[in-house]
Design an enzyme around this catalytic site. Sequence first.
Site, mmCIF file in Angstrom:
data_model
loop_
_atom_site.group_PDB
_atom_site.id
_atom_site.type_symbol
_atom_site.label_atom_id
_atom_site.label_comp_id
_atom_site.label_asym_id
_atom_site.label_seq_id
_atom_site.Cartn_x
_atom_site.Cartn_y
_atom_site.Cartn_z
ATOM 1 C CG ASP A 8 53.796 9.868 84.716
ATOM 2 O OD1 ASP A 8 52.296 10.056 83.940
ATOM 3 O OD2 ASP A 8 54.569 10.081 84.426
ATOM 4 C CG HIS A 9 52.362 13.671 86.552
ATOM 5 N ND1 HIS A 9 53.232 12.909 87.006
ATOM 6 C CD2 HIS A 9 53.841 15.162 85.867
ATOM 7 C CE1 HIS A 9 55.043 13.052 86.684
ATOM 8 N NE2 HIS A 9 54.500 14.714 86.109
ATOM 9 C CB CYS A 63 54.329 8.142 81.433
ATOM 10 S SG CYS A 63 55.940 7.678 80.170
ATOM 11 C CB THR A 65 57.917 9.301 76.024
ATOM 12 O OG1 THR A 65 58.360 8.861 77.162
ATOM 13 C CG2 THR A 65 58.254 11.421 76.749
ATOM 14 C CG HIS A 96 55.455 -10.032 63.767
ATOM 15 N ND1 HIS A 96 55.996 -9.478 63.108
ATOM 16 C CD2 HIS A 96 54.322 -10.301 63.049
ATOM 17 C CE1 HIS A 96 56.078 -9.487 61.375
ATOM 18 N NE2 HIS A 96 54.820 -10.695 61.863
ATOM 19 N NE ARG A 130 58.256 -14.981 61.148
ATOM 20 C CZ ARG A 130 57.242 -14.464 60.243
ATOM 21 N NH1 ARG A 130 56.078 -15.313 60.049
ATOM 22 N NH2 ARG A 130 56.611 -13.592 60.036
ATOM 23 C CG HIS A 131 55.830 -14.053 64.753
ATOM 24 N ND1 HIS A 131 56.619 -12.933 64.570
ATOM 25 C CD2 HIS A 131 54.733 -14.161 63.697
ATOM 26 C CE1 HIS A 131 56.382 -12.985 63.362
ATOM 27 N NE2 HIS A 131 55.190 -13.317 62.900
HETATM 28 C C1 RB5 Z 1 57.078 12.630 84.035
HETATM 29 O O1 RB5 Z 1 57.615 14.006 84.420
HETATM 30 C C2 RB5 Z 1 57.783 11.857 83.127
HETATM 31 O O2 RB5 Z 1 58.768 11.857 82.989
HETATM 32 C C3 RB5 Z 1 57.241 10.581 82.400
HETATM 33 O O3 RB5 Z 1 55.581 11.112 82.841
HETATM 34 C C4 RB5 Z 1 57.420 9.974 81.407
HETATM 35 O O4 RB5 Z 1 57.666 10.470 80.583
HETATM 36 C C5 RB5 Z 1 58.855 9.543 81.734
HETATM 37 O O5 RB5 Z 1 59.325 8.207 80.839
#
Ligand code: RB5
Length: 142
Positions: A8-9, A63, A65, A96, A130-131
């Site tokens: 995403d952005h 994304c 995070t 694993h 096992r995995h």
């Molecule tokens: C977008 O602003 C942000 O929420 C997305 O990129 C991400 O971090 C969501 O988990």
Amino acid sequence: MKTVIAADHGGYELKKQIIEHFSSLNLLDLGTYSPDSTDYPDYAKKVVKAILTGEADFGILICGTGIGISIAANRFSGIRAALLYSDEVARLAKQHNNANVLVFGGRTMKADDVIRRIEIFLAEKYEGGRHQKRLDKIEQTE
Ligand code: RB5
């Protein structure tokens, strides 16, 4: 190995750096193609669809995070999306978990760390045994 990548952005800049660094892998870029605001589930679906249809063997998702796009990708049976927040996790995600999607945070991770973690993951082997029993149990979860 055919590999797809999308972001995403929040992951747009990091995606460009990954594609540039791994030019020899011929990563297929499924978007986003500008820094304009987008919705990460749309990009998770593009990568998941490519893997589940056999168009790709492996995917990378980004994304801001890495959390939202991980949640979205892992809703699909057969997808094992791993957020690689350390080098040790990059090793274990292959050994694993046999991850088929690697996930990163464009706003929380540095490009050189991400590139090194992709290299670590690609150099490892899945241990099976096992995995595999545990991965099978995930697929049986309702
Ligand atoms: C977008 O602003 C942000 O929420 C997305 O990129 C991400 O971090 C969501 O988990």
